[in-house]
Structures are given as C-alpha cells and as structure tokens.
Design a protein around this motif. Structure first.
Motif, PDB file in Angstrom:
ATOM      1  N   LYS A  94      73.214  -0.571  32.770  1.00  9.85           N
ATOM      2  CA  LYS A  94      73.984   0.152  33.700  1.00  9.85           C
ATOM      3  C   LYS A  94      74.008   1.674  33.203  1.00  9.85           C
ATOM      4  CE  LYS A  94      77.511  -3.039  35.476  1.00  9.85           C
ATOM      5  NZ  LYS A  94      78.815  -3.512  35.745  1.00  9.85           N
ATOM      6  N   ASP A  95      73.921   1.674  32.022  1.00 16.36           N
ATOM      7  CA  ASP A  95      73.809   3.064  31.269  1.00 16.36           C
ATOM      8  C   ASP A  95      72.647   3.774  31.538  1.00 16.36           C
ATOM      9  OD1 ASP A  95      76.266   2.651  30.748  1.00 16.36           O
ATOM     10  OD2 ASP A  95      75.929   2.127  28.387  1.00 16.36           O
ATOM     11  N   LYS A  96      71.520   3.258  32.033  1.00  9.38           N
ATOM     12  CA  LYS A  96      70.298   3.814  32.448  1.00  9.38           C
ATOM     13  C   LYS A  96      70.358   4.571  33.432  1.00  9.38           C
ATOM     14  CE  LYS A  96      67.948   1.718  28.991  1.00  9.38           C
ATOM     15  NZ  LYS A  96      67.216   2.389  27.839  1.00  9.38           N
ATOM     16  N   SER A  97      69.376   5.538  33.387  1.00 12.31           N
ATOM     17  CA  SER A  97      69.384   6.361  34.596  1.00 12.31           C
ATOM     18  C   SER A  97      68.921   5.642  35.855  1.00 12.31           C
ATOM     19  CB  SER A  97      68.085   7.541  34.400  1.00 12.31           C
ATOM     20  OG  SER A  97      67.803   8.138  35.779  1.00 12.31           O
ATOM     21  N   PRO A  98      69.531   5.912  37.218  1.00 12.18           N
ATOM     22  CA  PRO A  98      69.247   5.154  38.264  1.00 12.18           C
ATOM     23  C   PRO A  98      67.903   5.207  39.007  1.00 12.18           C
ATOM     24  CG  PRO A  98      71.193   6.363  38.437  1.00 12.18           C
ATOM     25  CD  PRO A  98      70.655   6.818  37.245  1.00 12.18           C
ATOM     26  N   THR A  99      67.133   6.264  38.417  1.00 13.93           N
ATOM     27  CA  THR A  99      65.684   6.609  38.776  1.00 13.93           C
ATOM     28  C   THR A  99      64.644   5.466  37.776  1.00 13.93           C
ATOM     29  OG1 THR A  99      65.560   8.355  36.985  1.00 13.93           O
ATOM     30  CG2 THR A  99      65.867   8.964  39.337  1.00 13.93           C
ATOM     31  N   GLY A 152      65.010   2.485  37.986  1.00 14.00           N
ATOM     32  CA  GLY A 152      64.810   1.347  39.030  1.00 14.00           C
ATOM     33  C   GLY A 152      64.014   1.608  40.291  1.00 14.00           C
ATOM     34  N   ALA A 153      63.477   2.967  40.282  1.00 14.31           N
ATOM     35  CA  ALA A 153      62.391   3.315  41.453  1.00 14.31           C
ATOM     36  C   ALA A 153      61.225   2.423  41.103  1.00 14.31           C
ATOM     37  CB  ALA A 153      62.368   4.813  41.475  1.00 14.31           C
ATOM     38  N   HIS A 154      60.666   2.106  42.282  1.00 19.98           N
ATOM     39  CA  HIS A 154      59.288   1.572  42.057  1.00 19.98           C
ATOM     40  C   HIS A 154      58.130   2.583  42.246  1.00 19.98           C
ATOM     41  CE1 HIS A 154      61.092  -2.305  42.348  1.00 19.98           C
ATOM     42  NE2 HIS A 154      61.759  -1.897  43.459  1.00 19.98           N
ATOM     43  N   TRP A 174      54.501   4.408  43.458  1.00 23.37           N
ATOM     44  CA  TRP A 174      54.186   4.669  44.885  1.00 23.37           C
ATOM     45  C   TRP A 174      53.464   3.438  45.783  1.00 23.37           C
ATOM     46  CZ3 TRP A 174      49.548   4.692  47.722  1.00 23.37           C
ATOM     47  CH2 TRP A 174      49.850   5.182  49.005  1.00 23.37           C
ATOM     48  N   GLY A 175      53.865   3.172  46.707  1.00 19.75           N
ATOM     49  CA  GLY A 175      53.460   2.175  47.629  1.00 19.75           C
ATOM     50  C   GLY A 175      54.193   0.819  47.547  1.00 19.75           C
ATOM     51  N   LEU A 176      54.762   0.651  46.336  1.00 15.65           N
ATOM     52  CA  LEU A 176      55.529  -0.712  45.969  1.00 15.65           C
ATOM     53  C   LEU A 176      56.932  -0.495  46.708  1.00 15.65           C
ATOM     54  CD1 LEU A 176      55.502  -3.540  45.096  1.00 15.65           C
ATOM     55  CD2 LEU A 176      56.402  -2.708  42.845  1.00 15.65           C
ATOM     56  N   GLY A 177      57.366   0.789  46.924  1.00 15.99           N
ATOM     57  CA  GLY A 177      58.748   1.098  47.795  1.00 15.99           C
ATOM     58  C   GLY A 177      58.814   0.825  48.925  1.00 15.99           C
ATOM     59  N   TYR A 178      57.562   0.624  49.707  1.00 17.01           N
ATOM     60  CA  TYR A 178      57.361  -0.005  50.935  1.00 17.01           C
ATOM     61  C   TYR A 178      57.740  -1.373  51.216  1.00 17.01           C
ATOM     62  CZ  TYR A 178      55.415   4.760  51.973  1.00 17.01           C
ATOM     63  OH  TYR A 178      55.035   5.957  51.752  1.00 17.01           O
ATOM     64  N   CYS A 179      57.577  -2.086  50.013  1.00 16.98           N
ATOM     65  CA  CYS A 179      57.743  -3.608  50.169  1.00 16.98           C
ATOM     66  C   CYS A 179      59.174  -4.045  49.506  1.00 16.98           C
ATOM     67  CB  CYS A 179      56.405  -4.256  49.501  1.00 16.98           C
ATOM     68  SG  CYS A 179      55.108  -3.789  50.197  1.00 16.98           S
ATOM     69  N   VAL A 180      59.471  -3.296  48.433  1.00 17.19           N
ATOM     70  CA  VAL A 180      60.450  -3.797  47.748  1.00 17.19           C
ATOM     71  C   VAL A 180      61.624  -2.753  47.449  1.00 17.19           C
ATOM     72  CG1 VAL A 180      61.128  -4.821  45.663  1.00 17.19           C
ATOM     73  CG2 VAL A 180      58.867  -5.283  46.351  1.00 17.19           C
ATOM     74  N   LYS A 181      62.956  -3.260  47.630  1.00 15.76           N
ATOM     75  CA  LYS A 181      63.836  -2.283  47.492  1.00 15.76           C
ATOM     76  C   LYS A 181      64.220  -1.789  46.116  1.00 15.76           C
ATOM     77  CE  LYS A 181      66.585  -4.390  51.413  1.00 15.76           C
ATOM     78  NZ  LYS A 181      67.906  -5.122  51.399  1.00 15.76           N
ATOM     79  N   PRO A 182      64.618  -0.602  45.936  1.00 13.88           N
ATOM     80  CA  PRO A 182      64.740  -0.098  44.532  1.00 13.88           C
ATOM     81  C   PRO A 182      65.740  -1.144  43.778  1.00 13.88           C
ATOM     82  CG  PRO A 182      64.986   1.752  45.993  1.00 13.88           C
ATOM     83  CD  PRO A 182      64.899   0.581  46.824  1.00 13.88           C
ATOM     84  N   TRP A 183      65.732  -1.339  42.486  1.00 13.47           N
ATOM     85  CA  TRP A 183      66.446  -2.219  41.614  1.00 13.47           C
ATOM     86  C   TRP A 183      67.797  -1.193  41.111  1.00 13.47           C
ATOM     87  CZ3 TRP A 183      66.511  -3.324  36.133  1.00 13.47           C
ATOM     88  CH2 TRP A 183      67.324  -4.272  35.922  1.00 13.47           C
ATOM     89  N   LEU A 184      68.850  -1.592  41.333  1.00 14.89           N
ATOM     90  CA  LEU A 184      70.118  -0.862  40.767  1.00 14.89           C
ATOM     91  C   LEU A 184      70.252  -1.408  39.330  1.00 14.89           C
ATOM     92  CD1 LEU A 184      72.309  -1.087  43.669  1.00 14.89           C
ATOM     93  CD2 LEU A 184      71.116   0.843  43.183  1.00 14.89           C
ATOM     94  N   MET A 185      70.149  -0.362  38.391  1.00 15.91           N
ATOM     95  CA  MET A 185      70.163  -0.565  36.906  1.00 15.91           C
ATOM     96  C   MET A 185      71.478  -1.407  36.866  1.00 15.91           C
ATOM     97  SD  MET A 185      67.937  -0.064  35.121  1.00 15.91           S
ATOM     98  CE  MET A 185      66.335   0.558  35.637  1.00 15.91           C
TER      99      MET A 185
END
Length: 135
Positions: A96-101, A103-105, A107-118
């Motif tokens: 939870k203390d990690k930066s939200p970025t 959890g970003a995937h 390039w290209g994987l973001g179209y298939c999978v939602k970003p993961w929230l820390m």
C-alpha cells in the motif's frame, strides 16, 4: 536409464543431507517448513524421473504424481516468500505504501489487463462481485 540411475544415486544423498541438516537445526519452523518442502523436490524428481525411464508403461501415472508435487512446491515457495517478507498483512501494508505507478503494466498489456492497485486485497474466498470489481 543406467546413467540416470547413477545421477539419482549421486543427488539423492546430497539432498537428503540438506534436508536432515535443516531438520536438525529447526530453529525457525515457520520458514524452514517451506524450505524442507522445496528441498524434497530433488529426491522426488530424480527418483520419479528414473522410474519413468525404467518403466515406460507406468510413466504417465508417475509423471502425474510428479506434477502434483511440483505444484505443491510452487505453492510452498509462494508461502515461503510471504513468510520471509513478514506475513500476509505486513506484505499488504508494504504494498500500500508503494507508488501507484508501480502497478501500471508495460505497453500493450494495459489493453488486456486493468492496472493493479498496490495493497489491493487478494483473497482466496472472493465473491463473484468482488472478482468483477477487482478484475
């Protein structure tokens, strides 16, 4: 199969020595139980592989047992990592203390999978609504 048997005879005692040493010095049982489970992979894999080479007709059954143990070892390794990192609750708080970025995937994987929230809860007992909400 003869040369495979020679390597079984070489690897089995070495692995058993490591397992016995862990059991003799069993001072951190919450971590060492997972280590011992992982160390058992070498003798089990070597004996089962030799049996598959020796008895071709039974190979499918022996390989099935070996695959079951492999999945159990992967689960044990995952549990080992969680335990070494301080437990499940501690790991969730650390994420939870990690930066939200983080959890970003890529390039290209973001179209298939939602970003993961820390720190997002990952439970084995999720309801259908929770799975739909978390992706």
């Amino acid at each position: 199969w003869f040369s495979a048997g020679a390597f079984v005879l070489l690897g089995f005692p070495i692995s058993m020595c490591g397992i016995i040493m862990h059991l003799k010095n069993y001072y951190q049982p919450n971590v060492q139980c997972y280590v011992v489970r992982i160390l058992w992979m070498v003798p089990i894999y070597s004996v089962e592989s030799w049996l598959c080479l020796r008895f071709h007709t039974l190979a499918i059954y022996i390989e099935t047992l070996r695959d079951f143990y492999e999945s159990y070892v992967l689960y044990s390794f995952f549990q080992f990592l969680i335990e070494v990192l301080g437990g499940e609750e501690s790991l969730v708080l650390m994420l939870k203390d990690k930066s939200p970025t983080r959890g970003a995937h890529i390039w290209g994987l973001g179209y298939c999978v939602k970003p993961w929230l820390m720190g997002q809860p990952v439970s084995r007992r999720m309801t259908y609504q929770q799975r739909a909400r978390y992706g």
